[in-house]
Design a protein around this motif. Structure first.
Motif, PDB file in Angstrom:
ATOM      1  N   MET A   1      15.860  19.341  80.698  1.00 56.73           N
ATOM      2  CA  MET A   1      16.521  19.412  81.984  1.00 56.73           C
ATOM      3  C   MET A   1      17.569  18.307  82.030  1.00 56.73           C
ATOM      4  O   MET A   1      17.266  17.143  81.860  1.00 56.73           O
ATOM      5  N   LEU A   2      18.783  18.709  82.286  1.00 53.18           N
ATOM      6  CA  LEU A   2      19.893  17.760  82.350  1.00 53.18           C
ATOM      7  C   LEU A   2      20.300  17.593  83.812  1.00 53.18           C
ATOM      8  O   LEU A   2      20.783  18.523  84.441  1.00 53.18           O
ATOM      9  N   LEU A   3      20.062  16.405  84.347  1.00 54.72           N
ATOM     10  CA  LEU A   3      20.410  16.115  85.731  1.00 54.72           C
ATOM     11  C   LEU A   3      21.539  15.103  85.762  1.00 54.72           C
ATOM     12  O   LEU A   3      21.584  14.190  84.952  1.00 54.72           O
ATOM     13  N   LYS A   4      22.430  15.288  86.749  1.00 58.46           N
ATOM     14  CA  LYS A   4      23.516  14.334  86.937  1.00 58.46           C
ATOM     15  C   LYS A   4      23.669  14.069  88.416  1.00 58.46           C
ATOM     16  O   LYS A   4      23.467  14.954  89.240  1.00 58.46           O
ATOM     17  N   GLY A  19      18.328  16.876  95.379  1.00 59.41           N
ATOM     18  CA  GLY A  19      19.327  17.937  95.273  1.00 59.41           C
ATOM     19  C   GLY A  19      19.588  18.357  93.836  1.00 59.41           C
ATOM     20  O   GLY A  19      19.742  19.543  93.546  1.00 59.41           O
ATOM     21  N   ALA A  20      19.622  17.390  92.938  1.00 57.35           N
ATOM     22  CA  ALA A  20      19.853  17.702  91.524  1.00 57.35           C
ATOM     23  C   ALA A  20      18.698  18.529  90.960  1.00 57.35           C
ATOM     24  O   ALA A  20      18.910  19.465  90.182  1.00 57.35           O
ATOM     25  N   ILE A  21      17.481  18.211  91.379  1.00 60.17           N
ATOM     26  CA  ILE A  21      16.321  18.976  90.906  1.00 60.17           C
ATOM     27  C   ILE A  21      16.328  20.369  91.529  1.00 60.17           C
ATOM     28  O   ILE A  21      16.054  21.366  90.842  1.00 60.17           O
ATOM     29  N   ARG A  22      16.655  20.467  92.815  1.00 59.63           N
ATOM     30  CA  ARG A  22      16.772  21.784  93.454  1.00 59.63           C
ATOM     31  C   ARG A  22      17.782  22.653  92.717  1.00 59.63           C
ATOM     32  O   ARG A  22      17.556  23.832  92.477  1.00 59.63           O
ATOM     33  N   ARG A  23      18.910  22.048  92.381  1.00 56.68           N
ATOM     34  CA  ARG A  23      19.970  22.769  91.674  1.00 56.68           C
ATOM     35  C   ARG A  23      19.481  23.245  90.304  1.00 56.68           C
ATOM     36  O   ARG A  23      19.729  24.374  89.903  1.00 56.68           O
ATOM     37  N   ALA A  24      18.749  22.377  89.590  1.00 56.48           N
ATOM     38  CA  ALA A  24      18.227  22.758  88.270  1.00 56.48           C
ATOM     39  C   ALA A  24      17.268  23.944  88.399  1.00 56.48           C
ATOM     40  O   ALA A  24      17.275  24.849  87.558  1.00 56.48           O
ATOM     41  N   ILE A  25      16.467  23.956  89.455  1.00 58.09           N
ATOM     42  CA  ILE A  25      15.542  25.070  89.666  1.00 58.09           C
ATOM     43  C   ILE A  25      16.320  26.331  90.018  1.00 58.09           C
ATOM     44  O   ILE A  25      16.065  27.403  89.469  1.00 58.09           O
ATOM     45  N   GLU A  29      17.167  26.231  85.098  1.00 51.91           N
ATOM     46  CA  GLU A  29      16.844  25.230  84.084  1.00 51.91           C
ATOM     47  C   GLU A  29      15.359  24.899  84.095  1.00 51.91           C
ATOM     48  O   GLU A  29      14.807  24.498  83.083  1.00 51.91           O
ATOM     49  N   CYS A  30      14.737  25.045  85.257  1.00 53.67           N
ATOM     50  CA  CYS A  30      13.301  24.823  85.422  1.00 53.67           C
ATOM     51  C   CYS A  30      12.729  26.045  86.109  1.00 53.67           C
ATOM     52  O   CYS A  30      13.271  26.495  87.108  1.00 53.67           O
ATOM     53  N   ALA A  31      11.645  26.554  85.580  1.00 48.80           N
ATOM     54  CA  ALA A  31      10.996  27.725  86.159  1.00 48.80           C
ATOM     55  C   ALA A  31       9.661  27.322  86.768  1.00 48.80           C
ATOM     56  O   ALA A  31       9.105  26.270  86.419  1.00 48.80           O
ATOM     57  N   PRO A  32       9.139  28.132  87.675  1.00 53.20           N
ATOM     58  CA  PRO A  32       7.817  27.837  88.223  1.00 53.20           C
ATOM     59  C   PRO A  32       6.795  27.620  87.104  1.00 53.20           C
ATOM     60  O   PRO A  32       6.764  28.359  86.129  1.00 53.20           O
ATOM     61  N   GLY A  33       6.013  26.552  87.253  1.00 55.39           N
ATOM     62  CA  GLY A  33       5.023  26.188  86.241  1.00 55.39           C
ATOM     63  C   GLY A  33       5.519  25.171  85.231  1.00 55.39           C
ATOM     64  O   GLY A  33       4.727  24.544  84.538  1.00 55.39           O
ATOM     65  N   ASP A  34       6.848  24.996  85.133  1.00 51.70           N
ATOM     66  CA  ASP A  34       7.398  24.008  84.196  1.00 51.70           C
ATOM     67  C   ASP A  34       7.063  22.595  84.670  1.00 51.70           C
ATOM     68  O   ASP A  34       7.049  22.310  85.869  1.00 51.70           O
ATOM     69  N   ARG A  35       6.822  21.753  83.707  1.00 56.91           N
ATOM     70  CA  ARG A  35       6.511  20.354  83.998  1.00 56.91           C
ATOM     71  C   ARG A  35       7.790  19.531  83.941  1.00 56.91           C
ATOM     72  O   ARG A  35       8.594  19.679  83.026  1.00 56.91           O
ATOM     73  N   LEU A  36       7.964  18.656  84.910  1.00 53.82           N
ATOM     74  CA  LEU A  36       9.125  17.760  84.936  1.00 53.82           C
ATOM     75  C   LEU A  36       8.846  16.529  84.095  1.00 53.82           C
ATOM     76  O   LEU A  36       7.690  16.137  83.928  1.00 53.82           O
ATOM     77  N   PRO A  37       9.894  15.912  83.572  1.00 54.94           N
ATOM     78  CA  PRO A  37       9.702  14.653  82.847  1.00 54.94           C
ATOM     79  C   PRO A  37       9.138  13.591  83.796  1.00 54.94           C
ATOM     80  O   PRO A  37       9.325  13.681  85.012  1.00 54.94           O
ATOM     81  N   GLY A  71      -3.215  14.133  86.273  1.00 53.38           N
ATOM     82  CA  GLY A  71      -3.442  14.415  84.861  1.00 53.38           C
ATOM     83  C   GLY A  71      -2.480  15.422  84.262  1.00 53.38           C
ATOM     84  O   GLY A  71      -2.385  15.547  83.050  1.00 53.38           O
ATOM     85  N   ARG A  72      -1.770  16.169  85.105  1.00 55.55           N
ATOM     86  CA  ARG A  72      -0.822  17.167  84.597  1.00 55.55           C
ATOM     87  C   ARG A  72       0.612  16.865  84.985  1.00 55.55           C
ATOM     88  O   ARG A  72       1.538  17.542  84.575  1.00 55.55           O
ATOM     89  N   GLY A  73       0.801  15.856  85.810  1.00 51.47           N
ATOM     90  CA  GLY A  73       2.144  15.463  86.197  1.00 51.47           C
ATOM     91  C   GLY A  73       2.719  16.314  87.307  1.00 51.47           C
ATOM     92  O   GLY A  73       1.999  16.917  88.093  1.00 51.47           O
ATOM     93  N   VAL A  74       4.029  16.384  87.338  1.00 50.27           N
ATOM     94  CA  VAL A  74       4.751  17.107  88.385  1.00 50.27           C
ATOM     95  C   VAL A  74       5.238  18.425  87.805  1.00 50.27           C
ATOM     96  O   VAL A  74       5.887  18.450  86.759  1.00 50.27           O
ATOM     97  N   THR A  75       4.902  19.517  88.489  1.00 51.69           N
ATOM     98  CA  THR A  75       5.325  20.834  88.028  1.00 51.69           C
ATOM     99  C   THR A  75       6.090  21.547  89.140  1.00 51.69           C
ATOM    100  O   THR A  75       5.932  21.240  90.317  1.00 51.69           O
ATOM    101  N   VAL A  76       6.896  22.514  88.729  1.00 52.76           N
ATOM    102  CA  VAL A  76       7.640  23.337  89.677  1.00 52.76           C
ATOM    103  C   VAL A  76       6.664  24.351  90.275  1.00 52.76           C
ATOM    104  O   VAL A  76       5.941  25.024  89.555  1.00 52.76           O
TER     105      VAL A  76
END
Length: 115
Positions: A1-4, A19-25, A29-37, A71-76
């Motif tokens: 995921m490339l955010l700027k 906003g950058a994460i919303r835009r990526a979704i 670039e990110c789909a439901p279930g994907d884990r964020l860095p 334990g699983r982090g942040v997911t969409v």
């Protein structure tokens, strides 16, 4: 995921991060279930403080766009792509209403009258 982030944007940094994460979704670039860095990695990539990133992530969690799982982090979240689009349209509506002198309470009453 490339955010700027846009350095000319006057909004608070945590809002820009969200906003950058919303835009990526929204752009797939990110789909439901994907884990964020991890937040630290995102903060390094964006050149902002990790607490700023965490604040943006919490905003998205509160909106139902992201899920925090121990334990699983942040997911969409499931349906986040549609929810993100709807929230963007709601924000535009609230902004347009404010320009015309309507409060959020006025909008709520209008919506109740429709339903």
């Amino acid at each position: 995921m490339l955010l700027k982030l846009d350095t000319t944007d006057t909004r608070p940094l945590h809002e820009q991060v969200a906003g950058a994460i919303r835009r990526a979704i929204a752009e797939g670039e990110c789909a439901p279930g994907d884990r964020l860095p991890p937040a630290r990695d995102l903060s390094r990539a964006l050149g902002v403080n990790a607490n700023t990133v965490l604040r943006g992530l919490r905003t998205l969690r509160d909106e139902g766009v992201l899920e925090f799982r121990r334990g699983r982090g942040v997911t969409v979240a499931e349906g986040a792509d549609q929810r993100s689009d709807l929230l963007a349209r709601v924000r535009l509506l609230v902004g347009d209403a404010a320009l015309q002198g309507y409060s959020r309470a006025d909008l709520i009453e209008m919506i109740r009258g429709i339903a």
